[in-house]
Write an enzyme that holds these catalytic residues in place. Structure first.
Site, mmCIF file in Angstrom:
data_model
loop_
_atom_site.group_PDB
_atom_site.id
_atom_site.type_symbol
_atom_site.label_atom_id
_atom_site.label_comp_id
_atom_site.label_asym_id
_atom_site.label_seq_id
_atom_site.Cartn_x
_atom_site.Cartn_y
_atom_site.Cartn_z
ATOM 1 N N SER A 49 0.838 -1.201 0.000
ATOM 2 C CA SER A 49 0.000 0.000 0.000
ATOM 3 C C SER A 49 0.876 1.254 0.000
ATOM 4 O O SER A 49 1.641 1.471 -0.928
ATOM 5 C CB SER A 49 -0.941 -0.045 1.201
ATOM 6 O OG SER A 49 -1.991 0.883 1.073
ATOM 7 N N ASP A 211 -5.355 -4.008 -2.292
ATOM 8 C CA ASP A 211 -4.324 -3.721 -1.296
ATOM 9 C C ASP A 211 -3.785 -5.012 -0.683
ATOM 10 O O ASP A 211 -4.542 -5.830 -0.160
ATOM 11 C CB ASP A 211 -4.950 -2.839 -0.209
ATOM 12 C CG ASP A 211 -3.932 -2.290 0.775
ATOM 13 O OD1 ASP A 211 -2.870 -2.911 0.950
ATOM 14 O OD2 ASP A 211 -4.204 -1.236 1.363
#
Length: 346
Positions: A49, A211
């Site tokens: 991320s 993610d």
């Protein structure tokens, strides 16, 4: 005495694993700045991320030899975070927009601006594809000879993938030809908040990528040797998570507030646990804690896109200070003796 001083025989080298954390990622940059000022030459970076975004810039800077610590700091403080909230017209409407994004199973924000921004910054450093980040290191498996590894969750195949390592194995694609910015954008796709990314394999079959923090927000073992042998240099992890007791959900993710009559909804609890809870438990493990730099980021929310420059600067400084303190007691020989040599049998 801490064993982190540069010797005349060998330079200080290290691999980095950077956690996710949204805007909190500014603290990661502070840690990188402190490591560089302490004389460490970053070899490889693994990021999830926000960590993938920071890691991509660090890897590109290491490959090109450009960007001083001061320049890296300025870049972190000048990220146009408010523009990351690139919603469509309907999605800009409070509550209704959030609900619409959830119903469409996509997300509130498109993520196009973030994608374009990181692509532009990498291009300025001479990096476009993973082929630009390839390294010549016979000690590594062929598929791992890159300065950057981005952690992504593949919802279609139900597995954690590390790009570019898994491009060929999972998707039948040449890793050298894949865009670094595409992998970073996929790793930033927090479910329900940013639209997921679709990647087609060599046969044209699509996979939905989100993610990597869904499965592993802080994969500290990314660069551990698969053969179990003694590492050539340390791997430092940097995590930017609020210390317990955790703040309220609205503090963690102010951009997503779902009205509820009787306390936090299931979705709110799920996202909070996904982004924070797993890291807190993981960091308590002795073999993780001893090589993890923990940055106190409680004052900044994951999606605090309106963060002011003074706030961003304070978070950077926290990352820098936490790393400086960590290095003051870091003992590489002691780490090897306790966690590596005792477990290796010739």
């Amino acid at each position: 005495m801490a064993a982190n001083r540069r010797s005349s025989r060998s330079p200080l080298r290290a691999d980095l694993v950077l956690s996710g954390g949204g805007v909190k990622g500014i603290g990661l940059v502070g840690a990188v700045g402190a490591l560089r000022d302490a004389g460490y030459d970053v070899q490889r970076v693994s990021g999830t991320s926000a960590g993938s975004l920071v890691g991509a810039v660090v890897a590109a800077a290491s490959q090109s030899g450009e960007l001083s610590s001061a320049q890296v700091r300025e870049l972190a403080l000048s990220v146009p975070y408010p523009k990351f909230r690139d919603s469509r017209t309907l999605e800009r409407i409070p509550i209704l927009g959030t609900a619409w994004g959830l119903l469409r199973e996509t997300g509130v924000y498109r993520g196009d601006f973030a994608h374009d921004w990181i692509r532009g910054e990498l291009k300025n450093l001479g990096v476009t594809t993973f082929g630009d980040l390839a390294i010549d290191d016979d000690h590594l498996l062929p598929e791992r000879r890159y300065r950057l590894a981005v952690t992504v969750a593949d919802l279609t195949t139900g597995q954690l993938v590390r790009l570019p390592w898994d491009y060929r194995r999972v998707y039948g694609l040449d890793p050298d030809e894949q865009l670094v910015a595409d992998a970073v954008r996929a790793s930033m796709a927090i479910p329900f908040l940013f639209h997921p990314v679709t990647l087609k394999n060599a046969a044209g079959k699509p996979s939905t990528l989100v993610d990597g923090g869904v499965l592993s927000n802080f994969p500290i073992d990314s660069f551990d040797r698969p053969d179990g042998r003694e590492p050539r240099w340390p791997t430092f992890g940097v995590a930017v998570v609020p210390y317990l007791p955790a703040p309220s959900f609205e503090q963690l993710i102010p951009g997503l507030h779902l009205p509820c009559r009787s306390g936090p909804s299931f979705l709110e609890s799920l996202l909070t646990t996904m982004l924070v809870g797993h890291d807190q438990a993981h960091l308590s493990q002795p073999w993780v804690k001893v090589r993890a730099i923990q940055v106190d980021s409680t004052d900044v929310g994951v999606l605090d896109f309106d963060i002011s420059r003074p706030q961003a600067s304070a978070l950077y400084d926290k990352g820098y200070a936490a790393t400086t303190e960590f290095l003051s007691t870091w003992d590489w020989p002691a780490y090897l003796e306790r966690f590596r040599r005792a477990h290796y049998v010739e």
